[in-house]
Design a protein around this motif. Structure first.
Motif, PDB file in Angstrom:
ATOM      1  N   LEU A 165      -5.395   6.776   4.349  1.00  0.00           N
ATOM      2  CA  LEU A 165      -6.157   6.519   5.571  1.00  0.00           C
ATOM      3  C   LEU A 165      -6.098   5.051   5.976  1.00  0.00           C
ATOM      4  O   LEU A 165      -6.062   4.738   7.164  1.00  0.00           O
ATOM      5  CB  LEU A 165      -7.602   6.979   5.399  1.00  0.00           C
ATOM      6  N   ALA A 166      -6.073   4.146   5.003  1.00  0.00           N
ATOM      7  CA  ALA A 166      -5.955   2.718   5.314  1.00  0.00           C
ATOM      8  C   ALA A 166      -4.623   2.429   5.994  1.00  0.00           C
ATOM      9  O   ALA A 166      -4.556   1.650   6.949  1.00  0.00           O
ATOM     10  CB  ALA A 166      -6.101   1.889   4.042  1.00  0.00           C
ATOM     11  N   ILE A 167      -3.560   3.074   5.529  1.00  0.00           N
ATOM     12  CA  ILE A 167      -2.240   2.885   6.143  1.00  0.00           C
ATOM     13  C   ILE A 167      -2.237   3.433   7.561  1.00  0.00           C
ATOM     14  O   ILE A 167      -1.742   2.783   8.494  1.00  0.00           O
ATOM     15  CB  ILE A 167      -1.149   3.555   5.283  1.00  0.00           C
ATOM     16  N   VAL A 168      -2.796   4.610   7.772  1.00  0.00           N
ATOM     17  CA  VAL A 168      -2.800   5.228   9.096  1.00  0.00           C
ATOM     18  C   VAL A 168      -3.659   4.427  10.073  1.00  0.00           C
ATOM     19  O   VAL A 168      -3.257   4.193  11.217  1.00  0.00           O
ATOM     20  CB  VAL A 168      -3.284   6.696   9.004  1.00  0.00           C
ATOM     21  N   VAL A 169      -4.836   3.979   9.630  1.00  0.00           N
ATOM     22  CA  VAL A 169      -5.705   3.181  10.502  1.00  0.00           C
ATOM     23  C   VAL A 169      -5.025   1.872  10.871  1.00  0.00           C
ATOM     24  O   VAL A 169      -5.102   1.416  12.021  1.00  0.00           O
ATOM     25  CB  VAL A 169      -7.071   2.932   9.826  1.00  0.00           C
ATOM     26  N   ASN A 170      -4.347   1.266   9.920  1.00  0.00           N
ATOM     27  CA  ASN A 170      -3.629   0.025  10.211  1.00  0.00           C
ATOM     28  C   ASN A 170      -2.506   0.273  11.221  1.00  0.00           C
ATOM     29  O   ASN A 170      -2.280  -0.544  12.118  1.00  0.00           O
ATOM     30  CB  ASN A 170      -3.058  -0.573   8.931  1.00  0.00           C
ATOM     31  N   LEU A 171      -1.808   1.376  11.099  1.00  0.00           N
ATOM     32  CA  LEU A 171      -0.739   1.708  12.035  1.00  0.00           C
ATOM     33  C   LEU A 171      -1.291   1.884  13.448  1.00  0.00           C
ATOM     34  O   LEU A 171      -0.749   1.343  14.411  1.00  0.00           O
ATOM     35  CB  LEU A 171      -0.019   2.981  11.577  1.00  0.00           C
ATOM     36  N   ILE A 172      -2.387   2.613  13.574  1.00  0.00           N
ATOM     37  CA  ILE A 172      -2.982   2.857  14.884  1.00  0.00           C
ATOM     38  C   ILE A 172      -3.534   1.565  15.478  1.00  0.00           C
ATOM     39  O   ILE A 172      -3.337   1.284  16.659  1.00  0.00           O
ATOM     40  CB  ILE A 172      -4.081   3.933  14.778  1.00  0.00           C
ATOM     41  N   SER A 173      -4.213   0.772  14.667  1.00  0.00           N
ATOM     42  CA  SER A 173      -4.802  -0.463  15.190  1.00  0.00           C
ATOM     43  C   SER A 173      -3.725  -1.472  15.575  1.00  0.00           C
ATOM     44  O   SER A 173      -3.880  -2.203  16.549  1.00  0.00           O
ATOM     45  CB  SER A 173      -5.759  -1.080  14.178  1.00  0.00           C
ATOM     46  N   ALA A 174      -2.622  -1.514  14.868  1.00  0.00           N
ATOM     47  CA  ALA A 174      -1.535  -2.428  15.206  1.00  0.00           C
ATOM     48  C   ALA A 174      -0.899  -2.032  16.533  1.00  0.00           C
ATOM     49  O   ALA A 174      -0.571  -2.894  17.353  1.00  0.00           O
ATOM     50  CB  ALA A 174      -0.497  -2.446  14.101  1.00  0.00           C
ATOM     51  N   ASN A 214      -7.485  16.260  -9.962  1.00  0.00           N
ATOM     52  CA  ASN A 214      -8.663  15.451 -10.242  1.00  0.00           C
ATOM     53  C   ASN A 214      -9.214  14.887  -8.933  1.00  0.00           C
ATOM     54  O   ASN A 214      -8.494  14.302  -8.131  1.00  0.00           O
ATOM     55  CB  ASN A 214      -8.290  14.314 -11.196  1.00  0.00           C
ATOM     56  N   PHE A 215     -10.532  15.037  -8.740  1.00  0.00           N
ATOM     57  CA  PHE A 215     -11.175  14.601  -7.500  1.00  0.00           C
ATOM     58  C   PHE A 215     -11.073  13.094  -7.299  1.00  0.00           C
ATOM     59  O   PHE A 215     -10.854  12.627  -6.172  1.00  0.00           O
ATOM     60  CB  PHE A 215     -12.651  15.031  -7.510  1.00  0.00           C
ATOM     61  N   VAL A 216     -11.202  12.323  -8.358  1.00  0.00           N
ATOM     62  CA  VAL A 216     -11.154  10.855  -8.253  1.00  0.00           C
ATOM     63  C   VAL A 216      -9.768  10.400  -7.816  1.00  0.00           C
ATOM     64  O   VAL A 216      -9.626   9.529  -6.951  1.00  0.00           O
ATOM     65  CB  VAL A 216     -11.562  10.200  -9.591  1.00  0.00           C
ATOM     66  N   VAL A 217      -8.738  10.984  -8.389  1.00  0.00           N
ATOM     67  CA  VAL A 217      -7.359  10.628  -8.039  1.00  0.00           C
ATOM     68  C   VAL A 217      -7.088  10.975  -6.577  1.00  0.00           C
ATOM     69  O   VAL A 217      -6.527  10.168  -5.833  1.00  0.00           O
ATOM     70  CB  VAL A 217      -6.353  11.343  -8.968  1.00  0.00           C
ATOM     71  N   LEU A 218      -7.494  12.163  -6.160  1.00  0.00           N
ATOM     72  CA  LEU A 218      -7.292  12.560  -4.770  1.00  0.00           C
ATOM     73  C   LEU A 218      -8.051  11.653  -3.808  1.00  0.00           C
ATOM     74  O   LEU A 218      -7.549  11.316  -2.732  1.00  0.00           O
ATOM     75  CB  LEU A 218      -7.725  14.011  -4.566  1.00  0.00           C
ATOM     76  N   THR A 219      -9.249  11.244  -4.181  1.00  0.00           N
ATOM     77  CA  THR A 219     -10.042  10.359  -3.330  1.00  0.00           C
ATOM     78  C   THR A 219      -9.362   9.003  -3.168  1.00  0.00           C
ATOM     79  O   THR A 219      -9.262   8.488  -2.045  1.00  0.00           O
ATOM     80  CB  THR A 219     -11.451  10.175  -3.924  1.00  0.00           C
ATOM     81  N   ILE A 220      -8.878   8.437  -4.246  1.00  0.00           N
ATOM     82  CA  ILE A 220      -8.209   7.134  -4.178  1.00  0.00           C
ATOM     83  C   ILE A 220      -6.937   7.224  -3.338  1.00  0.00           C
ATOM     84  O   ILE A 220      -6.683   6.374  -2.478  1.00  0.00           O
ATOM     85  CB  ILE A 220      -7.903   6.614  -5.598  1.00  0.00           C
ATOM     86  N   LEU A 221      -6.130   8.255  -3.552  1.00  0.00           N
ATOM     87  CA  LEU A 221      -4.900   8.419  -2.781  1.00  0.00           C
ATOM     88  C   LEU A 221      -5.199   8.660  -1.304  1.00  0.00           C
ATOM     89  O   LEU A 221      -4.486   8.151  -0.426  1.00  0.00           O
ATOM     90  CB  LEU A 221      -4.060   9.563  -3.351  1.00  0.00           C
ATOM     91  N   THR A 222      -6.258   9.401  -1.002  1.00  0.00           N
ATOM     92  CA  THR A 222      -6.637   9.651   0.386  1.00  0.00           C
ATOM     93  C   THR A 222      -7.108   8.375   1.069  1.00  0.00           C
ATOM     94  O   THR A 222      -6.769   8.128   2.232  1.00  0.00           O
ATOM     95  CB  THR A 222      -7.740  10.729   0.452  1.00  0.00           C
ATOM     96  N   ILE A 223      -7.867   7.550   0.368  1.00  0.00           N
ATOM     97  CA  ILE A 223      -8.337   6.285   0.944  1.00  0.00           C
ATOM     98  C   ILE A 223      -7.165   5.361   1.246  1.00  0.00           C
ATOM     99  O   ILE A 223      -7.115   4.723   2.301  1.00  0.00           O
ATOM    100  CB  ILE A 223      -9.361   5.621   0.003  1.00  0.00           C
ATOM    101  N   ILE A 224      -6.197   5.297   0.343  1.00  0.00           N
ATOM    102  CA  ILE A 224      -5.009   4.470   0.587  1.00  0.00           C
ATOM    103  C   ILE A 224      -4.237   4.993   1.795  1.00  0.00           C
ATOM    104  O   ILE A 224      -3.819   4.225   2.667  1.00  0.00           O
ATOM    105  CB  ILE A 224      -4.107   4.417  -0.661  1.00  0.00           C
ATOM    106  N   LEU A 282       0.828  -1.212   0.000  1.00  0.00           N
ATOM    107  CA  LEU A 282       0.000   0.000   0.000  1.00  0.00           C
ATOM    108  C   LEU A 282       0.862   1.262   0.000  1.00  0.00           C
ATOM    109  O   LEU A 282       0.538   2.233  -0.693  1.00  0.00           O
ATOM    110  CB  LEU A 282      -0.932   0.012   1.211  1.00  0.00           C
ATOM    111  N   CYS A 283       1.946   1.252   0.763  1.00  0.00           N
ATOM    112  CA  CYS A 283       2.856   2.406   0.767  1.00  0.00           C
ATOM    113  C   CYS A 283       3.474   2.611  -0.609  1.00  0.00           C
ATOM    114  O   CYS A 283       3.636   3.748  -1.066  1.00  0.00           O
ATOM    115  CB  CYS A 283       3.941   2.228   1.815  1.00  0.00           C
ATOM    116  N   GLY A 284       3.817   1.512  -1.282  1.00  0.00           N
ATOM    117  CA  GLY A 284       4.356   1.604  -2.642  1.00  0.00           C
ATOM    118  C   GLY A 284       3.341   2.152  -3.622  1.00  0.00           C
ATOM    119  O   GLY A 284       3.675   2.991  -4.473  1.00  0.00           O
TER     120      GLY A 284
END
Length: 62
Positions: free
Chosen positions: A41-50, A29-39, A10-12
């Motif tokens: 947030l997934a990394i940050v949530v995984n870091l916090i939950s771990a 582009n809104f779609v590109v920003l949305t996809i990058l933001t979701i990725i 995911l980081c890659g």
């Protein structure tokens, strides 16, 4: 919770996505920003939950 390998992938994707979108000037582009933001947030949530999962395991061992 994601594994270490999945987190690295995911980081890659995030780094590659930002690089490619920057070269193509698609960061506005809104779609590109949305996809990058979701990725991101997934990394940050995984870091916090771990970290919280490790803390709970340490408390149970004591």
């Amino acid at each position: 919770m994601l594994t270490d390998k999945q987190s690295l992938i995911l980081c890659g994707f995030l780094a590659g996505g930002i690089f490619v979108a920057g070269l193509l000037e698609a960061l506005d582009n809104f779609v590109v920003l949305t996809i990058l933001t979701i990725i991101f947030l997934a990394i940050v949530v995984n870091l916090i939950s771990a970290k919280s999962f490790e803390t709970k395991e340490e408390e149970l061992e004591e």
